[in-house]
Scaffold this active site. Structure first.
Site, PDB file in Angstrom:
ATOM      1  N   ILE A  42      41.971  43.431  38.947  1.00  0.00           N
ATOM      2  CA  ILE A  42      41.214  44.297  37.957  1.00  0.00           C
ATOM      3  C   ILE A  42      41.049  43.332  36.953  1.00  0.00           C
ATOM      4  CG2 ILE A  42      40.942  46.482  36.548  1.00  0.00           C
ATOM      5  CD1 ILE A  42      40.436  46.942  39.788  1.00  0.00           C
ATOM      6  N   ASN A  75      30.200  39.964  38.910  1.00  0.00           N
ATOM      7  CA  ASN A  75      30.857  40.122  39.966  1.00  0.00           C
ATOM      8  C   ASN A  75      29.901  40.235  41.427  1.00  0.00           C
ATOM      9  OD1 ASN A  75      33.429  40.502  41.732  1.00  0.00           O
ATOM     10  ND2 ASN A  75      32.706  42.849  41.965  1.00  0.00           N
ATOM     11  N   GLY A  86      36.986  30.940  48.919  1.00  0.00           N
ATOM     12  CA  GLY A  86      36.216  30.054  48.015  1.00  0.00           C
ATOM     13  C   GLY A  86      34.880  29.540  48.136  1.00  0.00           C
ATOM     14  N   THR A  87      34.191  30.061  49.353  1.00  0.00           N
ATOM     15  CA  THR A  87      32.767  29.490  49.680  1.00  0.00           C
ATOM     16  C   THR A  87      31.924  29.756  48.504  1.00  0.00           C
ATOM     17  OG1 THR A  87      32.289  31.471  50.929  1.00  0.00           O
ATOM     18  CG2 THR A  87      33.306  29.726  52.218  1.00  0.00           C
ATOM     19  N   ASN A  88      31.996  30.949  48.014  1.00  0.00           N
ATOM     20  CA  ASN A  88      31.285  31.314  46.951  1.00  0.00           C
ATOM     21  C   ASN A  88      31.331  30.463  45.638  1.00  0.00           C
ATOM     22  OD1 ASN A  88      29.043  33.811  47.314  1.00  0.00           O
ATOM     23  ND2 ASN A  88      31.162  34.494  48.346  1.00  0.00           N
ATOM     24  N   HIS A 101      29.896  41.731  45.254  1.00  0.00           N
ATOM     25  CA  HIS A 101      30.548  42.660  46.259  1.00  0.00           C
ATOM     26  C   HIS A 101      29.756  42.803  47.452  1.00  0.00           C
ATOM     27  CE1 HIS A 101      33.165  46.004  47.209  1.00  0.00           C
ATOM     28  NE2 HIS A 101      31.932  46.584  47.695  1.00  0.00           N
TER      29      HIS A 101
HETATM   30  C1  GAR Z   1      32.837  37.380  49.332  1.00  0.00           C
HETATM   31  O1  GAR Z   1      32.198  38.139  50.548  1.00  0.00           O
HETATM   32  C2  GAR Z   1      32.863  38.518  48.277  1.00  0.00           C
HETATM   33  O2  GAR Z   1      31.486  39.233  48.238  1.00  0.00           O
HETATM   34  C3  GAR Z   1      33.893  39.135  48.621  1.00  0.00           C
HETATM   35  O3  GAR Z   1      34.962  38.595  49.130  1.00  0.00           O
HETATM   36  C4  GAR Z   1      34.423  37.335  49.825  1.00  0.00           C
HETATM   37  C5  GAR Z   1      34.986  36.187  49.103  1.00  0.00           C
HETATM   38  O4  GAR Z   1      34.657  35.008  50.047  1.00  0.00           O
HETATM   39  N1  GAR Z   1      34.523  40.038  47.361  1.00  0.00           N
HETATM   40  C6  GAR Z   1      34.930  41.350  47.553  1.00  0.00           C
HETATM   41  O5  GAR Z   1      35.206  42.184  48.429  1.00  0.00           O
HETATM   42  C7  GAR Z   1      35.069  41.912  45.858  1.00  0.00           C
HETATM   43  N2  GAR Z   1      35.389  43.409  46.216  1.00  0.00           N
HETATM   44  P1  GAR Z   1      35.016  33.408  49.659  1.00  0.00           P
HETATM   45  O6  GAR Z   1      36.251  33.263  49.281  1.00  0.00           O
HETATM   46  O7  GAR Z   1      34.594  32.763  50.639  1.00  0.00           O
HETATM   47  O8  GAR Z   1      34.099  33.243  48.546  1.00  0.00           O
END
Ligand code: GAR
Length: 191
Positions: A87, A102, A12-14, A104
């Protein structure tokens, strides 16, 4: 007022960056965090900022009688997928047409599609000796990683880069660009 629901499956950093970015906004608000994992650290991050958060099973996310009333209850008009690994059902992409985005962790169409997420992407990028990688922010439709691309941001790679350093470079790009791109989309589409 634009009310965002962030869907996230993991750390969940994003999600936290998005919450922080909009916390003083009068126009855009993160109203809800949804996860499909009861032990996802993103839930703790949401709690820390007093953002309502819910865990839904895959079946509940795919059930319009469960998820639509929940989104209505929180007056959600925009959805952000931030490391969400399920999905999105067709009824949701139809109802929120061009209102689900989203992130990616690769330069799509490279390294996208089913099974390509998180470290799997970075491992594939490293194995292919890529000299650059990056992030793609795109609209979500019913094709996995297939919706229209909104923005891509690149970073260069050297043979010395490890899976971990690639991941760090990707997280830096995400931190710098994702919240701002969300804001640009919401403003430009007048959501
Ligand atoms: C992020 O790097 C995002 O781009 C990726 O998962 C990570 C989640 O990090 N998403 C995917 O791979 C989707 N196909 P986070 O939980 O620290 O935000």
């Amino acid at each position: 007022m634009t009310n965002i629901a962030v869907f996230a499956s993991g750390n969940g950093t994003n999600c936290e960056n998005i919450i922080k970015y909009f916390c003083n906004s009068n126009d855009i608000n993160v109203n809800l965090v949804i996860s499909n994992k009861h032990d996802a650290y993103v839930l703790k991050r949401a709690d820390n900022y007093n953002i309502p958060n819910k865990v839904l099973t895959k079946a509940e996310i795919n059930d319009s009688n469960v998820i639509l009333p929940l989104l209505e209850k929180y007056d959600i008009n925009f959805i952000v997928l931030a490391g969400f690994l399920l999905i999105i059902p067709d009824f949701l992409t139809e109802k929120f047409h061009n209102k689900i985005i989203n992130i990616h962790p690769s330069l799509l169409p490279k390294y996208g599609g089913k099974g390509m997420y998180g470290h799997h992407v970075h491992e594939a990028v490293k194995a292919a000796n890529e000299t650059e990688t990056g992030i793609t922010i795109h609209f979500v439709n019913n094709v996995c990683d297939g919706g229209d691309i909104i923005r891509q941001f690149k970073t260069s790679l050297s043979p010395d880069d490890t899976i971990e350093s690639i991941e760090n470079k990707i997280h830096e790009l995400e931190k710098k660009h994702f919240p701002q791109t969300i804001e640009e989309v919401i403003i430009s589409k007048n959501i």
